[in-house]
Scaffold this motif. Structure first.
Motif, PDB file in Angstrom:
ATOM      1  N   THR A 369       0.940  -1.134  -0.015  1.00  0.00           N
ATOM      2  CA  THR A 369      -0.179   0.121   0.145  1.00  0.00           C
ATOM      3  C   THR A 369       0.509   1.345  -0.051  1.00  0.00           C
ATOM      4  N   ALA A 370       0.080   2.276  -0.498  1.00  0.00           N
ATOM      5  CA  ALA A 370       0.914   3.891  -0.594  1.00  0.00           C
ATOM      6  C   ALA A 370       2.300   3.427  -1.420  1.00  0.00           C
ATOM      7  N   ILE A 371       2.113   3.358  -2.635  1.00  0.00           N
ATOM      8  CA  ILE A 371       3.028   3.122  -3.704  1.00  0.00           C
ATOM      9  C   ILE A 371       2.934   4.397  -4.173  1.00  0.00           C
ATOM     10  N   ASN A 372       3.884   5.194  -4.624  1.00  0.00           N
ATOM     11  CA  ASN A 372       3.671   6.626  -5.256  1.00  0.00           C
ATOM     12  C   ASN A 372       4.728   6.823  -6.356  1.00  0.00           C
ATOM     13  N   TYR A 373       4.329   7.206  -7.651  1.00  0.00           N
ATOM     14  CA  TYR A 373       5.309   7.342  -8.560  1.00  0.00           C
ATOM     15  C   TYR A 373       5.022   8.910  -9.316  1.00  0.00           C
ATOM     16  N   ARG A 374       5.875   9.512  -9.682  1.00  0.00           N
ATOM     17  CA  ARG A 374       5.604  10.995 -10.361  1.00  0.00           C
ATOM     18  C   ARG A 374       6.716  11.332 -11.238  1.00  0.00           C
ATOM     19  N   ASP A 375       6.504  12.008 -12.409  1.00  0.00           N
ATOM     20  CA  ASP A 375       7.294  12.491 -13.128  1.00  0.00           C
ATOM     21  C   ASP A 375       8.303  11.559 -13.807  1.00  0.00           C
ATOM     22  N   VAL A 376       7.664  10.962 -14.628  1.00  0.00           N
ATOM     23  CA  VAL A 376       8.262   9.879 -15.474  1.00  0.00           C
ATOM     24  C   VAL A 376       8.196   9.961 -16.790  1.00  0.00           C
ATOM     25  N   GLY A 397      -3.613   1.998  -2.605  1.00  0.00           N
ATOM     26  CA  GLY A 397      -2.808   3.316  -2.447  1.00  0.00           C
ATOM     27  C   GLY A 397      -2.155   3.653  -3.523  1.00  0.00           C
ATOM     28  N   ILE A 398      -2.184   3.060  -4.697  1.00  0.00           N
ATOM     29  CA  ILE A 398      -1.420   3.285  -5.787  1.00  0.00           C
ATOM     30  C   ILE A 398      -1.585   4.755  -6.414  1.00  0.00           C
ATOM     31  N   CYS A 399      -0.498   5.572  -6.551  1.00  0.00           N
ATOM     32  CA  CYS A 399      -0.756   7.134  -6.997  1.00  0.00           C
ATOM     33  C   CYS A 399       0.447   7.068  -8.134  1.00  0.00           C
ATOM     34  N   ILE A 400      -0.017   7.439  -9.369  1.00  0.00           N
ATOM     35  CA  ILE A 400       0.870   7.762 -10.734  1.00  0.00           C
ATOM     36  C   ILE A 400       0.481   8.939 -11.077  1.00  0.00           C
ATOM     37  N   SER A 401       1.449   9.667 -11.512  1.00  0.00           N
ATOM     38  CA  SER A 401       1.097  11.330 -11.670  1.00  0.00           C
ATOM     39  C   SER A 401       2.076  11.896 -12.724  1.00  0.00           C
ATOM     40  N   ASN A 402       1.794  12.663 -13.654  1.00  0.00           N
ATOM     41  CA  ASN A 402       2.738  13.352 -14.471  1.00  0.00           C
ATOM     42  C   ASN A 402       3.841  12.325 -15.366  1.00  0.00           C
ATOM     43  N   VAL A 403       2.804  11.323 -16.141  1.00  0.00           N
ATOM     44  CA  VAL A 403       3.867  10.328 -16.701  1.00  0.00           C
ATOM     45  C   VAL A 403       3.497  10.398 -18.247  1.00  0.00           C
ATOM     46  N   THR A 404       4.513  10.307 -18.937  1.00  0.00           N
ATOM     47  CA  THR A 404       4.386  10.144 -20.450  1.00  0.00           C
ATOM     48  C   THR A 404       5.379   9.019 -21.094  1.00  0.00           C
ATOM     49  N   ILE A 405       4.488   8.031 -21.855  1.00  0.00           N
ATOM     50  CA  ILE A 405       5.161   6.765 -22.157  1.00  0.00           C
ATOM     51  C   ILE A 405       4.895   6.695 -23.688  1.00  0.00           C
ATOM     52  N   SER A 424      -2.999  10.854 -12.307  1.00  0.00           N
ATOM     53  CA  SER A 424      -3.258  12.146 -12.760  1.00  0.00           C
ATOM     54  C   SER A 424      -2.086  12.539 -13.983  1.00  0.00           C
ATOM     55  N   LYS A 425      -2.605  13.055 -15.172  1.00  0.00           N
ATOM     56  CA  LYS A 425      -1.697  13.494 -16.284  1.00  0.00           C
ATOM     57  C   LYS A 425      -0.812  12.076 -16.677  1.00  0.00           C
ATOM     58  N   VAL A 426      -1.653  11.094 -16.932  1.00  0.00           N
ATOM     59  CA  VAL A 426      -0.936  10.052 -17.281  1.00  0.00           C
ATOM     60  C   VAL A 426      -1.262   9.604 -18.882  1.00  0.00           C
ATOM     61  N   LEU A 427      -0.213   9.392 -19.777  1.00  0.00           N
ATOM     62  CA  LEU A 427      -0.425   8.556 -20.944  1.00  0.00           C
ATOM     63  C   LEU A 427       0.506   7.768 -21.304  1.00  0.00           C
ATOM     64  N   PRO A 428       0.040   6.648 -21.965  1.00  0.00           N
ATOM     65  CA  PRO A 428      -1.349   6.365 -22.556  1.00  0.00           C
ATOM     66  C   PRO A 428      -2.390   6.243 -21.242  1.00  0.00           C
ATOM     67  N   LYS A 429      -3.618   6.368 -21.547  1.00  0.00           N
ATOM     68  CA  LYS A 429      -4.694   6.221 -20.526  1.00  0.00           C
ATOM     69  C   LYS A 429      -4.580   5.125 -19.695  1.00  0.00           C
ATOM     70  N   PRO A 430      -4.515   5.171 -18.425  1.00  0.00           N
ATOM     71  CA  PRO A 430      -4.526   4.026 -17.400  1.00  0.00           C
ATOM     72  C   PRO A 430      -5.533   3.056 -17.419  1.00  0.00           C
ATOM     73  N   CYS A 431      -5.614   2.088 -16.796  1.00  0.00           N
ATOM     74  CA  CYS A 431      -6.588   1.065 -16.754  1.00  0.00           C
ATOM     75  C   CYS A 431      -7.744   1.623 -15.499  1.00  0.00           C
ATOM     76  N   LYS A 438     -10.388  14.304 -12.088  1.00  0.00           N
ATOM     77  CA  LYS A 438     -10.355  15.501 -13.068  1.00  0.00           C
ATOM     78  C   LYS A 438      -9.603  16.559 -12.721  1.00  0.00           C
ATOM     79  N   LYS A 439      -9.447  16.794 -11.111  1.00  0.00           N
ATOM     80  CA  LYS A 439      -8.390  17.884 -10.938  1.00  0.00           C
ATOM     81  C   LYS A 439      -7.106  17.214 -10.689  1.00  0.00           C
ATOM     82  N   THR A 440      -6.124  18.012 -11.303  1.00  0.00           N
ATOM     83  CA  THR A 440      -4.510  17.340 -11.490  1.00  0.00           C
ATOM     84  C   THR A 440      -4.217  17.694 -10.261  1.00  0.00           C
ATOM     85  N   PHE A 441      -3.190  16.429  -9.978  1.00  0.00           N
ATOM     86  CA  PHE A 441      -2.390  16.690  -8.660  1.00  0.00           C
ATOM     87  C   PHE A 441      -0.988  15.895  -8.803  1.00  0.00           C
TER      88      PHE A 441
END
Length: 462
Positions: A369-376, A397-405, A424-431, A438-441
């Motif tokens: 739980t509480a696994i966080n990824y950002r800026d990828v 509690g998985i959180c993934i934000s600001n990712v471009t693949i 939040s702000k993840v491409l391609p669209k997650p599962c 809707k509100k970016t974070f």
């Protein structure tokens, strides 16, 4: 006239005295400087104890004799053993407290391929058996236990494990004991391993275990990408650890954080925690840049990863666990990944097998739980994610934000089962199990510093 002669004599004498004084000062300040947690009052060279650096003469006794003699200075400012340029063949040897092993430029420590040069050790209590075979294990090339203030460093000298002998025995199924590691420090504190090149370990390269207050810095680690189990750096049931500025090419995980195996790890109960990894570069086509597990039964928490790079590597920061492991992986924070030619960007496995024996409890379920990824940023990658929790024990509690693949040609980019979280702000669209808000974070990353981050290395001299 007499006065003038005496005055000239005084002037000449003064000049001579000044020259001698300057020469004296020059001797005192002209030295080899290096960064370290602790400086040493005493120093000696391996050759002072009979060492021969011809690549053929065995130096095991020379290392043992040197370290035994230098240990007497532990309470008087500590001691430093210099390994000078040359090839120093040796079997396993043990370090001592308040001690520095220093490899000069062009110094190479060569691991012996004579098994009689490798003492046998009992199995690790948090593992219950050897990894290669049920019995005990060979001692590491450089080993220490119950130490404080121990440093292995240099001017980018080399430690060569000559691992091909052991890899061959592993592939042929001829091992009766677990292969040696290159460096293992256990039940110890205030450890520094830095500014070295490590190549061709028989198995794991650097293995601090049951230890705390560790700095691993500036290592270049090389093993063939098809070599078995040549993990780069494996902090195991360790606390307050800093890994930074390392370059690793490996046949297994570049870094693997561990804490014991199934029922043995659960019983031993020593987590890996308060770990920071930054500015790591990894190449490992069949494994992870950073693995959490699979042996994680004592728990893993508060791991902070930032500014890391992987090329031609199977996955980035991977969680490996399964039923029977117990324990937990929680409060994981990853910020700033640059990835290229990956198979998976995000990978979590809840069905990892490999149990020490049939006595494990399949009802011992891990808490992830509480696994966080950002800026990828990930380019030329096959899959975005493979996230597989455990039935009736989802990863939450998985959180993934600001990712471009980019580069994914497979139709199913996100394969998710038994997981939950947000994106939040993840491409391609997650599962669908990781819906985009809707509100970016930005996913969280701690603003406080771990105690080991505040440790400043001194400028030492010998």
């Amino acid at each position: 006239m007499v006065f003038e002669i005496n005055n000239d004599f005084v002037q000449v004498g003064g000049v001579i005295s000044a020259i001698l004084l300057l020469a004296s000062l020059r001797v005192k300040v002209s030295c080899d400087e290096y960064p370290a947690m602790s400086c040493r009052k005493h120093s000696a060279f391996l050759t002072d104890f009979g060492g021969v650096g011809d690549g053929k003469t065995c130096n095991t006794k020379a290392f043992e004799y040197a370290i035994r003699n230098l240990s007497q200075y532990a309470c008087d400012g500590g001691a430093l053993l210099v390994v000078p340029p040359g090839k120093w063949l040796t079997g396993s040897f043990n370090l001592t407290s308040h001690f520095t092993l220093f490899l000069q430029k062009d110094a190479v420590i060569l691991a012996s391929q004579d098994e009689s040069e490798w003492p046998h050790l009992p199995v690790l209590p948090s593992y219950g058996r050897g990894r290669d075979a049920p019995g005990g294990r060979f001692s590491s090339l450089i080993f220490g236990t119950n130490l404080t203030d121990v440093i292995i460093t240099g001017f980018n000298g080399t430690i060569d494990g000559q691992g091909s002998y052991w890899w061959d025995k592993f592939h042929k199924g001829e091992l009766k004991l677990t292969r040696p590691y290159l460096i293992e420090i256990m039940f110890s504190d205030h450890i520094q391993i830095s500014n070295l090149t490590l190549i061709n370990s028989p198995s794991w390269f650097v293995h601090p275990i049951y230890s705390s207050d560790i700095i691993i810095q500036g290592l270049t680690i090389f093993a063939p990408v098809d070599s078995p189990n040549t993990d780069g750096i494996d902090p195991d049931s360790c606390t307050n650890t800093r890994i930074e500025d390392c370059y690793i090419v490996s046949g297994d995980d570049c870094v693997a954080i561990k804490s014991g195996w199934d029922e043995y790890g659960i019983k031993f109960g020593m987590p890996s925690q308060h770990i920071i990894i930054r500015r790591l570069t990894c190449i490992s086509p069949d494994s992870a840049m950073i693995a959490l597990g699979s042996e994680m039964s004592g728990g893993i928490k508060d791991v902070r990863v930032e500014n890391i790079t992987a090329l031609n590597t199977q996955s980035a920061v991977r969680i490996k666990t399964g039923a029977g492991r117990g324990g937990y992986v929680k409060d994981i924070f990853v910020k700033g990944m640059s990835l290229n030619k990956m198979k998976y960007v995000f990978w979590m496995t809840g069905s990892y097998g490999s149990h020490p024996d049939p006595g494990f409890d399949p009802k011992a379920l891990p808490n992830i739980t509480a696994i966080n990824y950002r800026d990828v940023r990930a380019d030329h990658c096959k899959y975005s994610a493979r996230l597989e929790g455990i039935p009736n024990d989802p990863f939450t509690g998985i959180c993934i934000s600001n990712v471009t693949i980019t580069g994914g040609k497979k139709k199913l980019q996100w394969n998710c089962t038994h997981v939950g979280g947000v994106t939040s702000k993840v491409l391609p669209k997650p599962c669908k199990l990781l819906p985009e808000k809707k509100k970016t974070f930005d996913c969280p990353f701690p603003e406080d510093k771990l105690p080991i981050e505040n440790v400043q290395l001194k400028t030492c001299c010998f």
